[in-house]
Write an enzyme that holds these catalytic residues in place. Structure first.
Site, PDB file in Angstrom:
ATOM      1  CB  THR A 133     -11.432 -59.529  25.287  1.00  0.00           C
ATOM      2  OG1 THR A 133     -10.368 -60.309  23.367  1.00  0.00           O
ATOM      3  CG2 THR A 133     -12.652 -59.146  25.125  1.00  0.00           C
ATOM      4  N   GLY A 180     -15.221 -60.734  15.419  1.00  0.00           N
ATOM      5  CA  GLY A 180     -15.569 -61.644  15.863  1.00  0.00           C
ATOM      6  C   GLY A 180     -17.141 -61.531  17.198  1.00  0.00           C
ATOM      7  CG  ASP A 181     -16.564 -63.946  20.569  1.00  0.00           C
ATOM      8  OD1 ASP A 181     -15.941 -63.111  20.813  1.00  0.00           O
ATOM      9  OD2 ASP A 181     -17.204 -64.148  22.013  1.00  0.00           O
ATOM     10  CB  THR A 195     -12.935 -63.114  26.677  1.00  0.00           C
ATOM     11  OG1 THR A 195     -11.164 -62.940  26.072  1.00  0.00           O
ATOM     12  CG2 THR A 195     -12.245 -63.713  28.267  1.00  0.00           C
TER      13      THR A 195
HETATM   14  N1  ASP Z   1     -13.377 -62.634  21.525  1.00  0.00           N
HETATM   15  C1  ASP Z   1     -12.255 -62.340  20.504  1.00  0.00           C
HETATM   16  C2  ASP Z   1     -12.096 -62.491  19.284  1.00  0.00           C
HETATM   17  O1  ASP Z   1     -12.702 -63.476  19.254  1.00  0.00           O
HETATM   18  C3  ASP Z   1     -10.851 -62.013  20.945  1.00  0.00           C
HETATM   19  C4  ASP Z   1     -10.553 -61.967  22.632  1.00  0.00           C
HETATM   20  O2  ASP Z   1     -11.638 -62.578  23.300  1.00  0.00           O
HETATM   21  O3  ASP Z   1      -9.779 -62.157  23.731  1.00  0.00           O
HETATM   22  O4  ASP Z   1     -12.803 -60.976  18.890  1.00  0.00           O
END
Ligand code: ASP
Length: 346
Positions: free
Chosen positions: A213, A243-244, A264
């Protein structure tokens, strides 16, 4: 006497405060970026690949820095840096987005401007070339904060943003990543939903591969903070999973009173802990420093639930933190004097 001290205090407080507010350029402006946290081991990285990552992160920092140095806004610096990374297939955002269990690319992105708590985000978008621009359009051109799927795509198109065929997001590396994770399906993973354990017939690419991310946080010359995050989510995620990153307060948050944050990692855990807003609240109401609050969440709370990842954060004084509990996190910072630092491993 006491009255004189309090008057003096008010004067000092206001002058210090207004240096950042009333146009006097703050010399502590700064931009911090990340390109994802995960199992990034030097032993598994070729010199060419490492150079490609370093070059991409450096370019993103340079683009954002140009904005800040010329007196531009933190939100513009954040957007500029993220655009570079969205267009680079090395990162799991825009062009390099990972695949869902159905073999599609569904992206999430968010921006927040700490000067007035304005925010915008898009979730589950599949045809917008630069989701970060769509998030900004939601913030600036709509009455809403969050838009998802088809509606968000229609809105982005109406705003004149570039729409692409979903095949634009195909990269061989991510496709192979999906096949690898699918093979590991048999291993089944357990997710803990607040004490209720469920066994999922899929495996998130959490331990054996980086997430990728991208995100940026900045403090500009006028003392404004901003944050942005953009992602393809997690490899093999179920259709419709969000996601977050696009959830304001979970993966992305900015408030001029406290800090700007982009997260991330394993998003489900960052959502459950409302990581970004919790750090801001710890600073605002608990008098924690940025570093202490960020460490508490990333090094203690997230792993305690079984999650992993990291974040970048900057406070209103230009102090920044980049904690992560994984093997590595692509990250970098550019200071007011233009000095660039790019880091990958622990
Ligand atoms: N946080 C991101 C999600 O869960 C993924 C990532 O940070 O790589 O969608």
């Amino acid at each position: 006497m006491r009255l004189i001290y309090s008057l003096l205090g008010i004067l000092l407080f206001n002058s210090g405060f207004s240096q950042n507010r009333a146009g006097k350029p703050a010399e502590n402006y700064v931009l911090v970026i990340h390109g994802g946290a995960g199992t990034i081991l030097k032993s598994q990285m070729s010199p060419e690949k490492e150079k490609a990552y370093r070059d991409a992160l450096t370019l993103a920092l340079q683009q954002g820095y140009a904005v800040l140095q010329s007196g531009g806004k933190a939100i513009d610096a954040v957007t500029a840096a993220i655009l570079v990374m969205e267009d680079n297939p090395l990162f799991n955002a825009g062009k390099g987005a990972v695949f869902t269990s159905e073999g599609k690319n569904e992206m999430d992105a968010a921006v927040m401007d700490g000067s007035g708590l304005q925010a915008g985000s898009v979730a589950g978008v599949t045809v917008i070339r630069n989701p970060i621009l769509a998030a900004r359009a939601v913030m600036e051109k709509s009455n809403h904060v969050m838009m998802a799927g088809k509606g968000a795509e229609k809105f982005a198109a109406d705003q004149g943003l570039q729409i692409v065929d979903p095949s634009y997001f195909y990269t061989e590396e991510r496709w192979k990543g999906l096949q690898r994770v699918r093979q590991e399906d048999s291993m089944k993973t357990e997710l803990d939903h607040g004490g209720k354990k469920t066994t999922q017939a899929f495996l998130f690419e959490n331990k054996d591969s980086k997430f990728g991310t991208v995100g940026a946080v900045a403090l500009d010359k006028s003392g404004n903070l901003a944050a942005g995050t953009s992602t393809g989510g997690m490899t093999n995620k179920k259709y419709g999973r969000i996601g977050d990153a696009p959830i304001i307060g979970a993966g992305t948050y900015a408030n001029n009173k406290t800090c700007a944050i982009s997260c991330t990692g394993w998003g489900e855990y960052f959502i459950r802990l409302v990581v970004a807003k919790t750090i801001s609240d710890m600073m605002q109401y608990g008098k924690f420093s940025l570093a202490d609050a960020a460490n508490e969440l990333v090094m203690k709370q997230v792993p305690a639930l079984g999650g992993d990842g990291g974040l970048i954060a900057v406070d209103r004084n230009g102090r920044y933190a980049m904690p992560f509990n994984t093997e590595g996190m692509y990250r970098g910072v550019v200071h007011a004097d233009g000095k660039i630092e790019v880091l990958i491993y622990k």
